[in-house]
Scaffold this active site. Sequence first.
Site, short mmCIF file in Angstrom:
data_model
loop_
_atom_site.label_atom_id
_atom_site.label_comp_id
_atom_site.label_asym_id
_atom_site.label_seq_id
_atom_site.Cartn_x
_atom_site.Cartn_y
_atom_site.Cartn_z
N ASP A 137 -7.26 32.22 -18.18
CA ASP A 137 -5.95 31.59 -18.02
C ASP A 137 -5.91 30.73 -16.75
O ASP A 137 -6.87 30.71 -15.97
CB ASP A 137 -4.90 32.71 -18.00
CG ASP A 137 -3.62 32.33 -18.73
OD1 ASP A 137 -3.35 31.13 -18.85
OD2 ASP A 137 -2.91 33.25 -19.17
N GLU A 172 -5.68 26.58 -20.38
CA GLU A 172 -4.83 25.92 -19.38
C GLU A 172 -3.72 25.13 -20.06
O GLU A 172 -3.14 24.24 -19.49
CB GLU A 172 -5.66 25.14 -18.36
CG GLU A 172 -6.52 24.02 -18.88
CD GLU A 172 -5.70 22.81 -19.31
OE1 GLU A 172 -5.52 22.66 -20.54
OE2 GLU A 172 -5.25 22.04 -18.45
N TRP A 173 -3.49 25.47 -21.31
CA TRP A 173 -2.33 25.01 -22.11
C TRP A 173 -2.34 23.52 -22.45
O TRP A 173 -1.29 22.93 -22.73
CB TRP A 173 -1.00 25.39 -21.41
CG TRP A 173 -1.07 26.72 -20.72
CD1 TRP A 173 -1.19 27.92 -21.33
CD2 TRP A 173 -1.08 26.96 -19.31
NE1 TRP A 173 -1.25 28.92 -20.38
CE2 TRP A 173 -1.19 28.36 -19.14
CE3 TRP A 173 -0.99 26.14 -18.18
CZ2 TRP A 173 -1.21 28.95 -17.86
CZ3 TRP A 173 -1.02 26.72 -16.92
CH2 TRP A 173 -1.13 28.11 -16.78
N GLY A 174 -3.52 22.91 -22.39
CA GLY A 174 -3.62 21.50 -22.78
C GLY A 174 -2.99 20.55 -21.79
O GLY A 174 -2.75 19.38 -22.10
N ASP A 195 2.58 28.07 -24.62
CA ASP A 195 2.61 29.28 -25.45
C ASP A 195 3.47 29.09 -26.69
O ASP A 195 4.62 28.66 -26.62
CB ASP A 195 3.19 30.46 -24.65
CG ASP A 195 2.23 30.93 -23.57
OD1 ASP A 195 1.23 30.24 -23.32
OD2 ASP A 195 2.50 31.98 -22.99
C1 GLA Z 1 -0.20 32.65 -20.41
C2 GLA Z 1 -1.01 32.45 -21.68
C3 GLA Z 1 -0.58 33.46 -22.72
C4 GLA Z 1 -0.79 34.88 -22.18
C5 GLA Z 1 -0.01 35.04 -20.87
C6 GLA Z 1 -0.35 36.35 -20.17
O1 GLA Z 1 1.13 32.34 -20.60
O2 GLA Z 1 -0.84 31.14 -22.17
O3 GLA Z 1 -1.30 33.28 -23.93
O4 GLA Z 1 -2.16 35.09 -21.98
O5 GLA Z 1 -0.31 34.00 -19.96
O6 GLA Z 1 0.38 36.51 -19.00
#
Ligand code: GLA
Length: 389
Positions: A137, A172-174, A195
């Site tokens: 993450d 890292e969410w793109g 997310d």
């Molecule tokens: C981020 C990630 C999630 C999850 C949470 C855990 O938000 O994108 O998928 O792993 O952290 O805290």
Amino acid sequence: MTSDRTDLQGDLAPTPPMGWNSWNQFTSEVNEEVMRATADAMVETGMRDAGYQYVVMDDYWSDEFGRDRDGNLDADPHKFPSGMEALADYVHSKGLKLGTYSDAAHKTCAGWPGSYGYEEQDAAQFAQWGIDFLKYDYCHAPEDQATAIDRYTRMGDALRKCGRPILYSVCEWGRRDPWLWARKAGGHMWRTTDDLVDKWVKGNDPGLGILESLDRNADLRSYSGKGGWNDPDMLVVGLKGTGRSGGSGCTEAEYRSHMSLWCMMAAPLMAAVDLRTADRTTLETLTNPEILAVDQDPLGEQGRRVGAGGGLEVWSKPLQGGSVAVCLFNRGAEEAKITARWEDLGLPEGKPVMARDLWAREEIGEVRESVSARVPSHGSVVIKLWPLP
Ligand code: GLA
């Protein structure tokens, strides 16, 4: 400083990875009992035999008070009293693989110890425990792309050297275009979105809905393929508003469309639902072998939207051997007839084509020039077409 894909880690994801992850359903309630019972349930429900392989503990698994005096990471002794090695042995004894989670900073998103500065030590520890998958993450890390590339490469290199094949999931969410660099950093999949929580569309509360994750990921098709996959986040199928990560739930048609479209996009399939209690419909949505075969097709192409209008969409995914998967998808509020034409799908004009409805698992028979179906609101029909000689 780069993974050359011929090493130990190179062949881990010839098709999109499949498994289960604790986050959406359990968040901080992940523990040894949940992980063991999930491994049992993966076998009993047929998930393992359908192809789901990794059982992954997400955030909150480690000791919140930090590392020991030698800098070693360990599991929370209350949540995992038997330890990681015993858990890995148990999961392996079921014919499954074990995944864990860390972060490219000093802390994880929840504030538990992260791996920045400890990459080699942690990778060696994971290998010693028998870990097979790492989700990495990016909370508490600097915003810029160069730092992200550096930090993900540090862990990618550490995994390559750790002596055990460990699938590397970049999260890292793109936000820093990971599709451009994550593969080189050693990643086998990279999140393209924030997310996803258990809802159809984004509201005012945090988290994306299925539609926003879908649309964000759809444009990135050219970057995904054998060995490295765009990841629009985990499957919320079956959560029905019970997930601790949020969302008020979706209908069965919406969960099925989520599954159809993730498979059309060759997305990694990480289920989230509590498999100890999942109902039959949920399991049927997750394990339909003909739908999963679209996701796992060896050609490894991410499908694309070839037609859209008035909330009605046609998606197409080329499959190995010249056949094509088509998804007729209805975003609208009413049932509607949707038609896919050969010209949209790149099929030869004038030639007869055989069609099969993959959710129904039934032959449609010979069709010419186009194929149509009535599709319920928010529903989808997935059809496999193959030109006859
Ligand atoms: C981020 C990630 C999630 C999850 C949470 C855990 O938000 O994108 O998928 O792993 O952290 O805290």
